[in-house]
Design a protein around this motif. Structure first.
Motif, PDB file in Angstrom:
ATOM      1  N   LYS A  77       0.824  -1.214   0.000  1.00  0.00           N
ATOM      2  CA  LYS A  77       0.000   0.000   0.000  1.00  0.00           C
ATOM      3  C   LYS A  77       0.861   1.268   0.000  1.00  0.00           C
ATOM      4  N   ALA A  78       1.875   1.267  -0.870  1.00  0.00           N
ATOM      5  CA  ALA A  78       2.774   2.416  -0.976  1.00  0.00           C
ATOM      6  C   ALA A  78       2.518   3.175  -2.275  1.00  0.00           C
ATOM      7  N   ALA A  79       2.686   4.481  -2.222  1.00  0.00           N
ATOM      8  CA  ALA A  79       2.561   5.332  -3.409  1.00  0.00           C
ATOM      9  C   ALA A  79       3.689   6.359  -3.409  1.00  0.00           C
ATOM     10  N   LEU A  80       4.148   6.687  -4.599  1.00  0.00           N
ATOM     11  CA  LEU A  80       5.170   7.714  -4.780  1.00  0.00           C
ATOM     12  C   LEU A  80       4.528   8.887  -5.513  1.00  0.00           C
ATOM     13  N   PHE A  81       4.562  10.041  -4.904  1.00  0.00           N
ATOM     14  CA  PHE A  81       4.025  11.265  -5.508  1.00  0.00           C
ATOM     15  C   PHE A  81       5.214  12.134  -5.923  1.00  0.00           C
ATOM     16  N   PHE A  82       5.513  12.126  -7.227  1.00  0.00           N
ATOM     17  CA  PHE A  82       6.629  12.896  -7.752  1.00  0.00           C
ATOM     18  C   PHE A  82       6.159  14.315  -8.087  1.00  0.00           C
ATOM     19  N   LEU A  83       6.931  15.304  -7.687  1.00  0.00           N
ATOM     20  CA  LEU A  83       6.548  16.696  -7.914  1.00  0.00           C
ATOM     21  C   LEU A  83       6.972  17.186  -9.291  1.00  0.00           C
ATOM     22  N   SER A  84       7.293  16.232 -10.165  1.00  0.00           N
ATOM     23  CA  SER A  84       7.595  16.490 -11.576  1.00  0.00           C
ATOM     24  C   SER A  84       7.192  15.244 -12.359  1.00  0.00           C
ATOM     25  N   ASP A  85       6.434  15.420 -13.433  1.00  0.00           N
ATOM     26  CA  ASP A  85       6.055  14.274 -14.275  1.00  0.00           C
ATOM     27  C   ASP A  85       7.272  13.556 -14.831  1.00  0.00           C
ATOM     28  N   LEU A  86       8.309  14.318 -15.189  1.00  0.00           N
ATOM     29  CA  LEU A  86       9.494  13.708 -15.780  1.00  0.00           C
ATOM     30  C   LEU A  86      10.093  12.671 -14.828  1.00  0.00           C
ATOM     31  N   TYR A  87      10.168  13.006 -13.535  1.00  0.00           N
ATOM     32  CA  TYR A  87      10.689  12.065 -12.548  1.00  0.00           C
ATOM     33  C   TYR A  87       9.742  10.874 -12.388  1.00  0.00           C
ATOM     34  N   ALA A  88       8.448  11.124 -12.423  1.00  0.00           N
ATOM     35  CA  ALA A  88       7.468  10.035 -12.314  1.00  0.00           C
ATOM     36  C   ALA A  88       7.625   9.060 -13.471  1.00  0.00           C
ATOM     37  N   LEU A  89       7.825   9.573 -14.679  1.00  0.00           N
ATOM     38  CA  LEU A  89       7.990   8.711 -15.854  1.00  0.00           C
ATOM     39  C   LEU A  89       9.304   7.938 -15.785  1.00  0.00           C
ATOM     40  N   GLU A  90      10.365   8.577 -15.287  1.00  0.00           N
ATOM     41  CA  GLU A  90      11.624   7.862 -15.066  1.00  0.00           C
ATOM     42  C   GLU A  90      11.407   6.694 -14.107  1.00  0.00           C
TER      43      GLU A  90
END
Length: 345
Positions: free
Chosen positions: A246-259
């Motif tokens: 039940k973990a989630a990562l909220f990246f404050l940049s889409d580019l980092y999320a896509l990486e």
């Protein structure tokens, strides 16, 4: 391309008369000759050289777009989808108004200060600067400036001559974190290069949502990824090692999320089944990733067009009542990279 001499020969006047009409000095030129010369300028396709405008102390028709970036890019600053998009829209709008765009980006603000002092620009759009450094640019050149995504506070004693166009970043952080908590995620990592600038505001929103909505088992924490790709890869590996149910990562940049989606997927991690991933900005690639990225959307075109509109008002001496801080709204975009978590039986 026609020359002043050729236009003068066709019009039957001196080159001085043609030059006076081009530069608006028509007090001693008859209306008939003005009309004749203007018609020939259009017909023959005369284009005035930029250098002559500067020598004649007219407007240079140059707008400087300066970017004070803080992270290392794999390719270049324009290769970043956010910066590439915003520069493209600014260029489109200044071109429609008959202006030309000059782009300069650097980590070192002193280099940017030297650049703007060295060119005769009509105005400046400053992107990703501190508010204090935006004001320094204004003091150095005394020309109209509009900032985009400026952060921080002015130094003690500084006046504020620079209007900033930003986002309601704190609300964006709040909206996404609230949604992740409502989905039932218990371990939420808010991830950015560092806790600074607009990312700090987004994290403040996340903290506020945690205070308002987190239940007993739900935690919201910050992870600094680093400012270059090598450091970020190390951070993704560290996050993978520490992955919990039940973990989630909220990246404050889409580019980092896509990486991160690419990194985790290549190591057999299923998204969102094993971990949820969310982003911020809604760049063009966000809807093409697998899975498609849940994110916070901002209207980059609106931000760009408004910056150009306000800068042109100030260049042309148009006074309008405006706040020094314009905060544009953000929107939560729900896609497939996040899913509701099932209650444990």
């Amino acid at each position: 391309m026609a020359t002043i001499k050729e236009i003068a020969q066709r019009a039957g006047v001196s080159t001085t008369t043609v030059s006076n009409v081009i530069h608006g000095k028509t007090k001693k030129v008859s209306p008939a000759n003005i009309q004749k010369i203007e018609n020939l300028i259009r017909e023959m396709g005369y284009v005035q050289k930029m250098g002559l405008r500067v020598l004649n102390k007219e407007k240079s028709q140059l707008i400087a777009v300066v970017i004070n970036y803080h992270k290392d890019f794999k390719d270049s600053v324009i290769g970043d989808p956010f910066y590439g998009k915003i520069i493209g829209f600014i260029e489109k709008y200044v071109q429609e108004l008959g202006y030309y765009l000059m782009l300069y980006s650097a980590k070192d603000t002193d280099k940017i200060f030297q650049m703007v002092m060295g060119w005769d620009v009509d105005g400046v759009i400053a992107i990703s600067f501190s508010k204090s450094n935006c004001e320094k640019i204004y003091q150095l050149i005394n020309k109209p400036i509009v900032s985009i995504d400026a952060y921080g506070e002015l130094d003690a004693g500084q006046e504020n001559h620079v209007l900033n166009i930003g986002l309601d970043d704190e609300s964006g952080g709040y909206l996404m974190t609230k949604y992740l908590l409502e989905c039932g995620y218990e371990h939420i990592q808010v991830c950015a290069g560092r806790d600074n600038g607009v990312d700090h505001l987004r994290y403040m929103g996340a903290q506020r949502a945690a205070k308002d909505f987190a239940k007993k088992k739900q935690k919201v924490q910050f992870t600094a990824l680093g400012m270059n790709y090598a450091k970020r890869k190390e951070s993704y590996a560290w996050l993978l090692q520490r992955k919990k149910p039940k973990a989630a990562l909220f990246f404050l940049s889409d580019l980092y999320a896509l990486e991160a989606i690419s990194f985790f997927s290549s190591r057999g991690v299923k998204i969102p089944e094993e971990i949820g991933i969310a982003g911020y900005d809604n760049i063009s690639y966000a809807e093409f990733s697998v899975p498609r990225l849940t994110t916070i959307s901002q209207n980059v075109e609106q931000k760009s067009s408004l910056a150009v509109e306000i800068l042109m008002e100030r260049i042309n001496g148009v006074e309008k009542e405006r706040e020094n801080e314009i905060m544009l709204p953000v929107t939560l975009i729900l896609r497939r990279s996040v899913q509701p978590q099932h209650e444990e039986k």
